[in-house]
Design a protein around this motif. Structure first.
Motif, mmCIF file in Angstrom:
data_model
loop_
_atom_site.group_PDB
_atom_site.id
_atom_site.type_symbol
_atom_site.label_atom_id
_atom_site.label_comp_id
_atom_site.label_asym_id
_atom_site.label_seq_id
_atom_site.Cartn_x
_atom_site.Cartn_y
_atom_site.Cartn_z
ATOM 1 N N TRP A 183 16.881 25.004 -42.137
ATOM 2 C CA TRP A 183 16.251 24.539 -43.290
ATOM 3 C C TRP A 183 15.185 26.001 -42.643
ATOM 4 C CZ3 TRP A 183 10.806 24.169 -40.787
ATOM 5 C CH2 TRP A 183 11.235 24.387 -39.459
ATOM 6 N N GLN A 240 15.531 28.229 -45.894
ATOM 7 C CA GLN A 240 15.317 27.303 -47.034
ATOM 8 C C GLN A 240 13.751 27.965 -47.297
ATOM 9 O OE1 GLN A 240 17.512 23.828 -47.909
ATOM 10 N NE2 GLN A 240 18.721 24.344 -46.239
ATOM 11 N N ILE A 264 14.036 23.367 -53.602
ATOM 12 C CA ILE A 264 13.654 22.832 -52.244
ATOM 13 C C ILE A 264 12.504 22.097 -51.818
ATOM 14 C CG2 ILE A 264 12.941 24.516 -50.908
ATOM 15 C CD1 ILE A 264 13.114 26.942 -52.398
#
Length: 151
Positions: A118, A121, A102
C-alpha cells in the motif's frame, strides 16, 4: 463584467492550486508519519471526501478558463488563457487515467484490510499528484499573466 469573470477564474483556480499544493507538500507527508496505520486511515478517508469535492471544482476551473479565453480571444491574453485552460484539461485527463484508479483502491482500504504494498501505491499517487500540482500552477500563472496583460 469580463474583469469580474476573469477575476473569479483566478480565484477559483488559485484556491484549487493552494489545496492541491497543501495536499502534496503538507497533508500527505504528515499523514504518512502517523503511527500504526493512521496514515492509511487518513488517506482512505481523505480519498472519499476529496474524490467527491474535487471533480466539480476542476470542471468549474476549466469552464471558467474557457470563458476567460473567449472573453480575451482578440488579444495575446486570450492565447495565454487558452493554454491555461488546456493545462487544466490535462490535469483532468491525468486524474481520470492515473490518479482516480489509485484513489479508488486507497479509499476502500482500512487498517485491517489493505495490500502489503500500500505504501508503494500511495507513493506512486503522490508522484503523479505532484505533476498535477505543477500543471495546475502553470495554468494559474498563465491566467494571472493573461489578466495582467489583457487590454
Amino acid at each position: 463584467m469580463s474583469e469580474l469573470l476573469i477575476g473569479a477564474t483566478i480565484v477559483v483556480a488559485g484556491v484549487l492550486v493552494g489545496v492541491e499544493f497543501c495536499v502534496a507538500v503538507l497533508v500527505n507527508p504528515i499523514a504518512d508519519r502517523l503511527p500504526s496505520g493512521g496514515g492509511l486511515t487518513f488517506r482512505s478517508s481523505a480519498g472519499r471526501l476529496l474524490g467527491t469535492v474535487m471533480p466539480p471544482w476542476y470542471i468549474a476551473t476549466v469552464v471558467l478558463a474557457v470563458v476567460s479565453t473567449v472573453l480575451l480571444r482578440s488579444s495575446s491574453a486570450g492565447v495565454l488563457s487558452g493554454v491555461a485552460a488546456a493545462l487544466f484539461v490535462a490535469t483532468i485527463v491525468l486524474a481520470v487515467t492515473v490518479l482516480v484508479p489509485i484513489n479508488n483502491r486507497v479509499k476502500a482500504w482500512s487498517e485491517g484490510d489493505h495490500p502489503p504494498d500500500w505504501r508503494r501505491q500511495v507513493q506512486r499517487w503522490d508522484r503523479w499528484h505532484l505533476l498535477r500540482v505543477l500543471l495546475c500552477t502553470a495554468g494559474l500563472i498563465l491566467l494571472v499573466t493573461a489578466a495582467l496583460t489583457a487590454p
